[in-house]
Design a protein around this motif. Structure first.
Motif, short mmCIF file in Angstrom:
data_model
loop_
_atom_site.label_atom_id
_atom_site.label_comp_id
_atom_site.label_asym_id
_atom_site.label_seq_id
_atom_site.Cartn_x
_atom_site.Cartn_y
_atom_site.Cartn_z
N TYR A 32 1.01 -0.91 0.11
CA TYR A 32 0.30 -0.15 0.12
C TYR A 32 1.32 1.03 0.11
O TYR A 32 1.55 1.72 0.69
CB TYR A 32 -0.45 0.12 1.05
CG TYR A 32 -1.40 -1.21 1.30
CD1 TYR A 32 -1.93 -2.65 1.75
CD2 TYR A 32 -3.44 -0.45 0.79
CE1 TYR A 32 -2.48 -3.33 1.58
CE2 TYR A 32 -4.49 -1.78 0.94
CZ TYR A 32 -4.23 -2.94 0.83
OH TYR A 32 -4.99 -3.23 0.71
N CYS A 50 2.14 11.77 0.36
CA CYS A 50 2.22 10.52 0.24
C CYS A 50 3.67 9.45 0.30
O CYS A 50 4.35 10.55 -0.15
CB CYS A 50 1.15 10.86 -1.01
SG CYS A 50 2.19 10.96 -2.48
N GLU A 99 -3.44 3.06 0.13
CA GLU A 99 -4.56 2.57 -1.60
C GLU A 99 -3.11 1.45 -1.77
O GLU A 99 -1.82 1.11 -1.37
CB GLU A 99 -4.18 4.36 -2.82
CG GLU A 99 -4.32 3.66 -3.89
CD GLU A 99 -3.28 4.25 -5.23
OE1 GLU A 99 -2.32 5.43 -4.93
OE2 GLU A 99 -3.57 3.89 -6.41
N TYR A 114 -8.30 6.61 -2.74
CA TYR A 114 -8.26 5.53 -1.41
C TYR A 114 -9.40 5.28 -1.10
O TYR A 114 -9.85 5.74 -0.30
CB TYR A 114 -7.63 6.70 -0.77
CG TYR A 114 -5.57 7.60 -1.17
CD1 TYR A 114 -5.61 7.81 -1.79
CD2 TYR A 114 -4.72 6.45 -0.46
CE1 TYR A 114 -4.25 9.31 -2.21
CE2 TYR A 114 -3.15 6.93 -0.84
CZ TYR A 114 -2.63 7.85 -1.35
OH TYR A 114 -1.91 8.15 -1.68
N TRP A 117 -9.14 4.35 4.99
CA TRP A 117 -9.36 5.68 5.96
C TRP A 117 -9.51 5.69 7.35
O TRP A 117 -10.00 4.64 7.99
CB TRP A 117 -10.15 6.81 5.46
CG TRP A 117 -10.21 7.44 3.61
CD1 TRP A 117 -10.41 6.93 2.62
CD2 TRP A 117 -9.53 8.30 3.89
NE1 TRP A 117 -10.01 7.47 1.60
CE2 TRP A 117 -10.04 8.65 2.42
CE3 TRP A 117 -8.66 9.20 4.03
CZ2 TRP A 117 -9.06 9.80 1.22
CZ3 TRP A 117 -8.40 10.79 3.61
CH2 TRP A 117 -9.06 10.78 2.66
#
Length: 127
Positions: A32, A50, A99, A114, A117
């Motif tokens: 991920y 990110c 993700e 994504y 969460w």
């Protein structure tokens, strides 16, 4: 879906620092890419940073001006967001998101990509 839990938020004075953590409890964590987003009161959610699956590639929103650093420890299933020189405008709820990615070296701040969460951690910066 990858269960995520953020922590590390709190109240800090302007100019101070915090380190947020995002811990995953699912399997195959290193499949991920992870991102941090935030949502301030009355504002839309915005992407901050990110990090790729490998941890070798990172991306930051321009408005951060180099104040934040993202990192990950795949052995601990954890991604960190180090926030320095905090400003009152950084006050928001901060969320991490995961993700599933084929590429080990890419990540994005497009929130729609994504599916997983966390619940968020609140950061308040006083002036």
């Amino acid at each position: 879906q990858m269960p995520l839990v953020e922590s590390g938020g709190g109240l800090v004075q302007a100019g101070g620092s915090l380190r947020l953590s995002c811990v995953a409890s699912g399997a195959n964590w290193d499949d991920y890419a992870i991102a941090w987003f935030r949502q301030a009161p009355g504002k839309e959610r915005e992407g901050i940073s990110c990090i790729s699956r490998s941890g070798d590639n990172t991306y930051y929103a321009d408005f951060l001006k180099g104040r934040f650093t993202i990192s990950r420890d795949n052995a601990k299933n954890t991604v960190y967001l180090r926030m320095n020189n905090l400003e009152p405008e950084d006050t928001a709820v901060y969320y991490c998101a995961a993700e599933l990615r084929v590429s080990r070296e890419a990540c994005t701040l497009l929130a729609a990509l994504y599916p997983s969460w966390g619940q968020g951690t609140r950061v308040t910066v006083s002036s």
